[in-house]
Motif scaffolding. Structure first.
Motif, PDB file in Angstrom:
ATOM      1  N   LEU A  39     -33.338  -2.844 -41.680  1.00  0.00           N
ATOM      2  CA  LEU A  39     -33.371  -2.169 -40.384  1.00  0.00           C
ATOM      3  C   LEU A  39     -34.709  -1.474 -40.150  1.00  0.00           C
ATOM      4  CD1 LEU A  39     -29.783  -0.622 -40.182  1.00  0.00           C
ATOM      5  CD2 LEU A  39     -30.738  -2.389 -38.699  1.00  0.00           C
ATOM      6  N   ALA A  40     -35.314  -0.972 -41.213  1.00  0.00           N
ATOM      7  CA  ALA A  40     -36.612  -0.305 -41.088  1.00  0.00           C
ATOM      8  C   ALA A  40     -37.780  -1.276 -41.072  1.00  0.00           C
ATOM      9  CB  ALA A  40     -36.796   0.692 -42.237  1.00  0.00           C
ATOM     10  N   PRO A  42     -38.784  -3.744 -38.887  1.00  0.00           N
ATOM     11  CA  PRO A  42     -39.604  -3.799 -37.662  1.00  0.00           C
ATOM     12  C   PRO A  42     -40.489  -2.570 -37.476  1.00  0.00           C
ATOM     13  CG  PRO A  42     -37.365  -4.507 -37.205  1.00  0.00           C
ATOM     14  CD  PRO A  42     -37.353  -3.928 -38.581  1.00  0.00           C
ATOM     15  N   PHE A  43     -39.959  -1.396 -37.830  1.00  0.00           N
ATOM     16  CA  PHE A  43     -40.785  -0.187 -37.735  1.00  0.00           C
ATOM     17  C   PHE A  43     -41.966  -0.259 -38.693  1.00  0.00           C
ATOM     18  CE2 PHE A  43     -41.659   3.881 -39.851  1.00  0.00           C
ATOM     19  CZ  PHE A  43     -42.220   4.582 -38.801  1.00  0.00           C
ATOM     20  N   PHE A 115     -40.125   1.243 -31.663  1.00  0.00           N
ATOM     21  CA  PHE A 115     -39.574   0.795 -32.941  1.00  0.00           C
ATOM     22  C   PHE A 115     -38.988   1.969 -33.728  1.00  0.00           C
ATOM     23  CE2 PHE A 115     -42.916  -2.153 -31.725  1.00  0.00           C
ATOM     24  CZ  PHE A 115     -42.289  -3.378 -31.869  1.00  0.00           C
ATOM     25  N   ALA A 118     -35.567   2.647 -32.080  1.00  0.00           N
ATOM     26  CA  ALA A 118     -34.608   1.548 -32.174  1.00  0.00           C
ATOM     27  C   ALA A 118     -34.244   1.191 -33.609  1.00  0.00           C
ATOM     28  CB  ALA A 118     -35.166   0.312 -31.459  1.00  0.00           C
ATOM     29  N   PHE A 119     -35.164   1.374 -34.558  1.00  0.00           N
ATOM     30  CA  PHE A 119     -34.924   0.879 -35.912  1.00  0.00           C
ATOM     31  C   PHE A 119     -35.005   1.973 -36.976  1.00  0.00           C
ATOM     32  CE2 PHE A 119     -36.554  -2.747 -33.491  1.00  0.00           C
ATOM     33  CZ  PHE A 119     -35.548  -3.677 -33.731  1.00  0.00           C
ATOM     34  N   SER A 123     -31.936   3.181 -39.420  1.00  0.00           N
ATOM     35  CA  SER A 123     -32.064   3.007 -40.864  1.00  0.00           C
ATOM     36  C   SER A 123     -31.829   4.324 -41.600  1.00  0.00           C
ATOM     37  CB  SER A 123     -33.456   2.455 -41.198  1.00  0.00           C
ATOM     38  OG  SER A 123     -33.655   2.398 -42.587  1.00  0.00           O
ATOM     39  N   SER A 303     -40.846  -0.545 -46.005  1.00  0.00           N
ATOM     40  CA  SER A 303     -39.483  -0.183 -45.612  1.00  0.00           C
ATOM     41  C   SER A 303     -38.718   0.431 -46.778  1.00  0.00           C
ATOM     42  CB  SER A 303     -38.744  -1.419 -45.095  1.00  0.00           C
ATOM     43  OG  SER A 303     -39.413  -1.992 -44.002  1.00  0.00           O
TER      44      SER A 303
END
Length: 363
Positions: A39-40, A42-43, A115, A118-119, A123, A303
């Protein structure tokens, strides 16, 4: 009649908190490296891309025509105009570097802001929920109630994150206001000289570092607090920040020492990305399949470090909670227990340590 006095139990040491965090991460390695880390991802990718797209100097940003370079140049110009209007010396190297770093930070935050919302927050919500109320021992990671409770943490985390952004902006504005008064007062009294400029620049750098570091650790603790104690913290936001300020009293050095290794890790991964990906892009002019795969792997490492940073913050929050519970309630109860044992003639040497162990199990 002699009374037995108990000393306050000190804050847990940094090494112990970090060791517990790593143990928790390794104990549930398969969970933390899958759902929260993915989940992390994309960030993390957006952070690394922003570091590559944003130029490292204002001169290169003005000569480049990319949107990120134009954004950096615009922010740099606006801040330079603001500094000139405030009366800061235009030839000061300190304010030149500060302006550039602030411009790069603001540009990166603008690029990664969607990001983050959203992510990153989702997370962190999954990590916090797994560590909340000893859920890590029950391991209900695939249950429907676990997912619903995790999603319910998103709004408190979102409100707290937005309030944290305002807090950091306010901290920067406060430091700039103090520097504005300092430079103008010295200039008004005729003490404006190269030595005075050097002294004020050095003092401003130290003051800015202290204020910003404390603001960041309070923001990080408030974000974790809004998730770990969401039911009683008023939904996060400003109340979570106020509670974090109370919890952090006397523990700022521990929080800073916990943040240092993690931030060194972030810096190392960003440097690895610059060396392996950005350098290959500049040399070859394109990204091959192997370079893209390596970029995804580096972002995944970033991440995992984000997840580990959240675990460390949660363990630090639990340690702060133990200390606060001891100071508010536990000290008097344990002191009375030890005093009664002393009056009865029993051994009380390990009374405090056993009680602290029970407090740790409670938290």
């Amino acid at each position: 009649m002699q009374e037995y006095q108990t000393a306050p139990i000190p804050m847990e040491k940094t090494c112990k908190i970090f060791r517990r965090s790593i143990y928790t991460f390794l104990q549930n390695y398969h969970y933390f490296t899958t759902l929260p880390a993915l989940l992390a991802l994309p960030f993390s990718a957006s952070i690394l891309i922003s570091q590559a797209l944003i130029p490292s100097s204002s001169s290169s940003s003005s000569s480049s025509s990319s949107s990120s370079s134009l954004l950096l140049h615009t922010i740099y110009t606006r801040l330079q105009t603001l500094f000139d209007a405030a009366g800061f010396p235009p030839n000061s190297e300190f304010f030149t570097i500060l302006n550039l770093k602030l411009s790069q930070t603001i540009s990166s935050c603008i690029f990664t802001f969607p990001f983050t919302l959203a992510f990153l927050l989702i997370s962190k919500a999954f990590v916090i929920q797994s560590l909340n109320n000893n859920n890590i021992q029950k391991k209900p990671f695939l249950s429907l109630s676990f997912f619903s409770n995790t999603i319910s943490l998103y709004l408190p985390l979102l409100f707290t994150y937005l309030c944290n952004s305002i807090l950091i902006l306010s901290a920067n504005a406060t430091v700039f206001t103090l520097l504005f008064f300092a430079f103008n007062v010295f200039d008004g009294f005729g003490f404006y000289s190269p030595n005075t400029l050097l002294f004020l620049s050095a003092a401003g750098a130290v003051l800015y570092s202290i204020v910003l570091a404390n603001s960041l650790i309070i923001s990080n603790l408030a974000l974790v607090l809004s998730g770990m104690d969401g039911s009683s913290s008023g939904g996060g936001g400003c109340m979570a920040i106020l509670k974090a300020c109370v919890l952090i009293r006397g523990r700022a050095s521990t929080a800073l020492s916990l943040a240092l290794p993690v931030n060194f890790g972030f810096a190392a991964i960003e440097a690895l990305f610059q060396y392996r990906i950005v350098r290959a892009l500049h040399v070859n002019g394109r990204l091959g399949y192997s370079v893209v795969s390596e970029w995804v792997f580096i972002a995944y490492l970033y991440s995992i470090l984000v997840v580990l940073d959240t675990i460390v913050s949660c363990m630090f929050f639990k340690s702060c909670k133990i200390g606060s519970w001891w100071m508010d309630q536990g000290e008097g109860v344990i002191a009375n227990s030890c005093r009664s044992k002393f009056e009865d003639g029993h051994e009380v040497e390990n009374c405090g340590s056993k009680s602290l162990k029970r407090l740790e199990e409670f938290a």
